[in-house]
Design an enzyme around this catalytic site. Structure first.
Site, PDB file in Angstrom:
ATOM      1  N   LYS A  49       0.736  -1.123   0.068  1.00 41.11           N
ATOM      2  CA  LYS A  49      -0.166  -0.014  -0.062  1.00 41.11           C
ATOM      3  C   LYS A  49       0.915   1.428  -0.002  1.00 41.11           C
ATOM      4  CE  LYS A  49      -1.025   0.168   5.062  1.00 41.11           C
ATOM      5  NZ  LYS A  49      -2.138   0.116   5.945  1.00 41.11           N
ATOM      6  N   GLY A  63      17.504  -7.788  16.086  1.00 39.67           N
ATOM      7  CA  GLY A  63      18.228  -9.112  15.343  1.00 39.67           C
ATOM      8  C   GLY A  63      16.911  -9.895  15.145  1.00 39.67           C
ATOM      9  N   GLU A 127      19.322 -11.131  23.880  1.00 40.69           N
ATOM     10  CA  GLU A 127      18.005 -10.428  24.418  1.00 40.69           C
ATOM     11  C   GLU A 127      17.484 -11.296  25.599  1.00 40.69           C
ATOM     12  OE1 GLU A 127      15.995  -8.014  20.777  1.00 40.69           O
ATOM     13  OE2 GLU A 127      15.423  -9.839  21.397  1.00 40.69           O
ATOM     14  N   HIS A 243       6.242  -2.831  24.036  1.00 41.97           N
ATOM     15  CA  HIS A 243       7.816  -2.827  24.245  1.00 41.97           C
ATOM     16  C   HIS A 243       7.836  -1.712  25.237  1.00 41.97           C
ATOM     17  CE1 HIS A 243      11.980  -2.434  23.597  1.00 41.97           C
ATOM     18  NE2 HIS A 243      12.066  -3.455  22.632  1.00 41.97           N
ATOM     19  N   ARG A 289       9.334  -8.878  28.425  1.00 39.60           N
ATOM     20  CA  ARG A 289       8.727  -7.819  28.259  1.00 39.60           C
ATOM     21  C   ARG A 289       7.719  -7.080  28.891  1.00 39.60           C
ATOM     22  NH1 ARG A 289       9.848  -7.524  21.449  1.00 39.60           N
ATOM     23  NH2 ARG A 289      12.157  -7.531  21.981  1.00 39.60           N
ATOM     24  N   HIS A 350       3.794  -2.682  20.458  1.00 43.86           N
ATOM     25  CA  HIS A 350       4.848  -3.076  19.711  1.00 43.86           C
ATOM     26  C   HIS A 350       4.422  -4.031  18.658  1.00 43.86           C
ATOM     27  CE1 HIS A 350       8.856  -3.602  18.571  1.00 43.86           C
ATOM     28  NE2 HIS A 350       8.911  -4.521  18.958  1.00 43.86           N
ATOM     29  N   ARG A 385       5.486 -13.125  22.605  1.00 45.51           N
ATOM     30  CA  ARG A 385       6.382 -13.555  21.733  1.00 45.51           C
ATOM     31  C   ARG A 385       7.898 -13.427  22.228  1.00 45.51           C
ATOM     32  NH1 ARG A 385       9.477  -9.695  17.666  1.00 45.51           N
ATOM     33  NH2 ARG A 385       8.837  -8.280  19.352  1.00 45.51           N
TER      34      ARG A 385
HETATM   35  C1  LIG Z   1      10.772  -0.701  15.893  1.00 48.66           C
HETATM   36  C2  LIG Z   1      10.671  -1.960  15.703  1.00 48.66           C
HETATM   37  C3  LIG Z   1      11.527  -2.939  15.938  1.00 48.66           C
HETATM   38  C4  LIG Z   1      11.549  -4.180  15.971  1.00 48.66           C
HETATM   39  N1  LIG Z   1      12.559  -5.138  16.042  1.00 48.66           N
HETATM   40  C5  LIG Z   1      12.712  -6.483  15.835  1.00 48.66           C
HETATM   41  C6  LIG Z   1      13.709  -7.145  16.200  1.00 48.66           C
HETATM   42  O1  LIG Z   1      14.599  -6.661  16.456  1.00 48.66           O
HETATM   43  N2  LIG Z   1      13.535  -8.704  15.832  1.00 48.66           N
HETATM   44  C7  LIG Z   1      12.335  -9.116  15.352  1.00 48.66           C
HETATM   45  O2  LIG Z   1      12.356 -10.460  15.075  1.00 48.66           O
HETATM   46  N3  LIG Z   1      11.388  -8.224  15.307  1.00 48.66           N
HETATM   47  C8  LIG Z   1      11.353  -6.936  15.480  1.00 48.66           C
HETATM   48  N4  LIG Z   1      10.357  -6.441  15.366  1.00 48.66           N
HETATM   49  C9  LIG Z   1       9.061  -6.868  14.931  1.00 48.66           C
HETATM   50  C10 LIG Z   1       9.169  -7.158  13.337  1.00 48.66           C
HETATM   51  O3  LIG Z   1       9.838  -6.433  12.458  1.00 48.66           O
HETATM   52  C11 LIG Z   1       7.824  -7.410  12.434  1.00 48.66           C
HETATM   53  O4  LIG Z   1       7.099  -8.402  13.554  1.00 48.66           O
HETATM   54  C12 LIG Z   1       7.948  -8.191  11.296  1.00 48.66           C
HETATM   55  O5  LIG Z   1       9.034  -6.995  10.454  1.00 48.66           O
HETATM   56  C13 LIG Z   1       6.714  -8.371  10.420  1.00 48.66           C
HETATM   57  O6  LIG Z   1       7.143  -8.593   9.360  1.00 48.66           O
HETATM   58  P1  LIG Z   1       5.773  -8.695   8.245  1.00 48.66           P
HETATM   59  O7  LIG Z   1       6.397  -8.763   6.864  1.00 48.66           O
HETATM   60  O8  LIG Z   1       4.889  -9.592   8.839  1.00 48.66           O
HETATM   61  O9  LIG Z   1       5.067  -7.258   8.205  1.00 48.66           O
HETATM   62  P2  LIG Z   1       5.757  -5.813   7.712  1.00 48.66           P
HETATM   63  O10 LIG Z   1       6.928  -5.766   7.888  1.00 48.66           O
HETATM   64  O11 LIG Z   1       4.959  -4.861   8.853  1.00 48.66           O
HETATM   65  O12 LIG Z   1       5.138  -5.683   6.309  1.00 48.66           O
HETATM   66  C14 LIG Z   1       3.515  -5.488   6.211  1.00 48.66           C
HETATM   67  C15 LIG Z   1       3.358  -4.857   4.756  1.00 48.66           C
HETATM   68  O13 LIG Z   1       2.049  -4.868   4.490  1.00 48.66           O
HETATM   69  C16 LIG Z   1       1.521  -3.859   3.619  1.00 48.66           C
HETATM   70  N5  LIG Z   1       0.301  -3.471   3.998  1.00 48.66           N
HETATM   71  C17 LIG Z   1      -0.624  -3.500   5.026  1.00 48.66           C
HETATM   72  N6  LIG Z   1      -1.739  -3.246   4.756  1.00 48.66           N
HETATM   73  C18 LIG Z   1      -1.915  -3.589   3.546  1.00 48.66           C
HETATM   74  C19 LIG Z   1      -2.924  -3.650   2.461  1.00 48.66           C
HETATM   75  N7  LIG Z   1      -4.147  -3.374   2.933  1.00 48.66           N
HETATM   76  N8  LIG Z   1      -2.779  -3.696   1.241  1.00 48.66           N
HETATM   77  C20 LIG Z   1      -1.569  -3.855   0.793  1.00 48.66           C
HETATM   78  N9  LIG Z   1      -0.574  -3.757   1.532  1.00 48.66           N
HETATM   79  C21 LIG Z   1      -0.487  -3.742   2.978  1.00 48.66           C
HETATM   80  C22 LIG Z   1       2.522  -2.647   4.577  1.00 48.66           C
HETATM   81  O14 LIG Z   1       2.792  -1.505   3.714  1.00 48.66           O
HETATM   82  C23 LIG Z   1       3.946  -3.425   4.600  1.00 48.66           C
HETATM   83  O15 LIG Z   1       4.535  -3.470   3.534  1.00 48.66           O
HETATM   84  C24 LIG Z   1      10.106  -4.984  15.190  1.00 48.66           C
HETATM   85  C25 LIG Z   1       9.191  -4.248  15.187  1.00 48.66           C
HETATM   86  C26 LIG Z   1       9.424  -2.622  15.159  1.00 48.66           C
HETATM   87  C27 LIG Z   1       8.386  -1.721  14.681  1.00 48.66           C
END
Ligand SMILES: Cc1cc2nc3c(=O)[nH]c(=O)nc-3n(C[C@H](O)[C@H](O)[C@H](O)COP(=O)(O)OP(=O)(O)OC[C@H]3O[C@@H](n4cnc5c(N)ncnc54)[C@H](O)[C@@H]3O)c2cc1C
Length: 535
Positions: A49, A63, A127, A243, A289, A350, A385
């Site tokens: 999106k 990590g 961690e 978090h 956490r 978070h 988690r």
């Molecule tokens: C600040 C921060 C630090 C973190 N640190 C860690 C860490 O160190 N280690 C770890 O394991 N996890 C960490 N996490 C958690 C981890 O980043 C996420 O759980 C993980 O990246 C999720 O991946 P995902 O591909 O499922 O979703 P996301 O990476 O959130 O991707 C979702 C995608 O879907 C798209 N989208 C959403 N709705 C729609 C729609 N209706 N139509 C089209 N596209 C859509 C979004 O634009 C995005 O591209 C952290 C999270 C944050 C916010």
């Protein structure tokens, strides 16, 4: 915001739709599934999106967990995952995660993710609640950014069809191949109705629905609302992880100060300079956490200031800046040198543990609809988690989804014994007002936040349902907008949190502060089928 489907442009049918999956979302889960589908000979399309790189993944710091160290094993990683999950981890899912993680890390290395090394070997960080050093990191604390950029470049190099600024708006009944996806474009070019084909939801979590959140604005839980409206089973919606340590200066972004900094020796202090976690938990600052987040929240409620302090002044300056380049440069830009001053921090929403229920191959209760990553509920995280298990979840279950797409076999997740049938709201289809999102975000934070009780949850649920009734589309030819989706997802979180009359993992009830054996089970939610017609 609601749009009519009368303006739709049907896409031309394709001969072999099963081999052309539609992947929705471009975080680690979506990018990896699309890439692996391509490598396995399928012709995926990925839609997202915003820009391709915008996702929670991009901001992940600490990590990615995998048992690759000499003193580690998948069995240890499994034991830590099960312990963190407070009695609700699906053991089969966690076994898959922990035993397949090393092979998926090898994939990332093959794609070129530049993991940090020490003397030629991959460096491993630690961690809270991990009994071994098993967090691979890249660019110090830029792990998510490095992974996202590498996968994105690889996707482009492989020529995978990618459409940015394209939003999944609805899922309609399709065929054996999968549901019908309804997409809209930010350029205003209208609504597009796809032919039925396999759809992989990789739309991430719900963090930015909360007033205080570490997540970017794309994390709105839309995938969950859309799937639920289409009839999919969702589960574990009450488990939202908070978090403990985000930067907490008024007017500044709630930038996460990674837990790995506490892993390196930083400690938490209250207004009076006391280490308030010592004596509250044997692991003090490295307690789970939820324990740390609640302890901070209580300190904040007791004190005159809206934060506590993370004290990293005892760490060697060189080490602090080399290991945490993103955090330290953010802090310097906001006038804080963490080697000399304490960092004001407070908890934020978070990570979403629950979501669209899947089996071990990402299959949901709707044929041809898959879910993977933070949008999915595999049961792997139980009630809480283990940090750094979510990036790797996207890879491990993403691989399984890609393989299942290549050799489709029907299957569905098991429905939890306790599954509530939620009545569909009779929508009035009123125009959406974006300011209402602020009301939803505040109510979620206040009443469905770190500590909950029946009264607050009941009020919040009523409010979300009232908003939902106003803005849910009045008929099947109109599409729900962001307010309707936010109200629906929020109502599912509040309803599940109200139903679970105990405290477990990330879910804490003031009025039921202990775990209860009868609640050692998952909670499912499903939309009650409409008496006639329905959407
Ligand atoms: C600040 C921060 C630090 C973190 N640190 C860690 C860490 O160190 N280690 C770890 O394991 N996890 C960490 N996490 C958690 C981890 O980043 C996420 O759980 C993980 O990246 C999720 O991946 P995902 O591909 O499922 O979703 P996301 O990476 O959130 O991707 C979702 C995608 O879907 C798209 N989208 C959403 N709705 C729609 C729609 N209706 N139509 C089209 N596209 C859509 C979004 O634009 C995005 O591209 C952290 C999270 C944050 C916010």
């Amino acid at each position: 915001m609601a749009e009519s489907l009368s303006a739709r442009r049907p896409r031309s049918g394709v001969a072999d739709r099963a081999s052309r999956p539609l992947v929705v979302g471009s975080g680690i889960a979506g990018l990896y599934v699309a890439l692996r589908c391509r490598e396995l000979g399928l012709r995926p399309t990925i839609v997202t999106k915003a820009r391709l790189e915008e996702s929670n993944t991009r901001y992940a710091q600490g990590g990615i967990a995998a048992a690759i160290g000499p003193d580690d094993s998948p069995a240890r990683h499994l034991a830590d995952t099960v312990r963190a999950g407070a009695g609700l981890v699906d053991r089969a899912a966690a076994k898959v995660l922990t035993s397949e993680a090393p092979a998926r890390i090898a994939d990332l290395v093959r794609y070129g993710v530049p993991f940090d090394t020490v003397e030629g070997k991959i460096a491993l960080g630690r961690e809270a609640a991990h009994t071994r050093s098993r967090l691979l990191h890249a660019g110090g604390d830029a792990t998510g950014y490095s992974i996202e950029e590498t996968l994105k470049q690889r996707l482009i190099a492989e020529g995978v069809e990618a459409r940015e600024r394209t939003t999944l708006r609805a899922l309609r009944p399709g065929s054996r191949d999968g549901p019908v996806a309804v997409l809209s474009h930010a350029d205003g070019s209208g609504v597009e109705v796809e032919s039925p084909r396999p759809v992989v939801l990789a739309t991430g979590g719900i963090g930015s629905l909360y007033l205080q959140s570490s997540n970017p604005s794309v994390a709105t839980g839309e995938g969950m609302a859309i799937a639920f409206r289409a009839g999919a089973l969702v589960s574990d919606m009450e488990f939202v992880q908070f978090h403990p340590t985000a930067f907490a200066r008024e007017g500044a972004p709630r930038f996460l100060v990674t837990e790995a900094m506490r892993g390196e020796g930083a400690v938490l202090r209250n207004e009076a300079g006391e280490r308030f976690l010592v004596g509250q938990h044997p692991d003090a600052e490295l307690a789970p956490r939820d324990v740390v987040a609640r302890a901070i929240q209580r300190e904040i409620q007791r004190s005159a200031i809206r934060w506590v302090y993370l004290d990293a002044t005892g760490l060697p300056r060189d080490r602090l800046f080399a290991r945490f380049p993103s955090v330290t440069s953010f802090l310097l830009a906001h006038g804080i040198d963490p080697s000399r001053e304490m960092i004001p921090v407070a908890p934020v929403a978070h990570y979403m543990v629950g979501g669209v229920t899947t089996d071990l191959e990402g299959r949901t209760s709707i044929p041809g609809l898959f879910a993977v990553g933070e949008v999915a509920a595999t049961g792997v995280h139980g009630a809480n988690r283990l940090g750094s298990n979510s990036l790797v979840e996207g890879l491990v279950f993403g691989e399984r989804v890609a393989r299942r797409l290549r050799a489709p076999v029907a299957g569905a997740p098991r429905e939890p014994a306790r599954t509530l049938l939620v009545p569909a709201l009779d929508g009035e289809g009123r125009p959406e007002e974006m300011r209402v999102l602020g009301e939803i975000r505040a109510a979620l934070w206040e009443e469905v936040g770190i500590e909950r009780d029946a009264e607050g949850l009941g009020e919040a649920l009523e409010r979300f349902e009232r908003i939902g009734r106003q803005v849910e589309p009045a008929g099947p030819t109109v599409l729900a907008g962001p307010v309707a989706n936010a109200a629906l997802t929020s109502s599912l979180v509040a309803r599940a949190a109200l139903e679970r009359t105990e405290s477990r993992g990330a879910h804490y009830r003031r009025d039921y502060p202990e775990p209860r054996p009868a609640w050692r089970q998952h909670l499912g939610l499903r939309r009650r089928p409409a008496a006639r017609g329905g959407r």
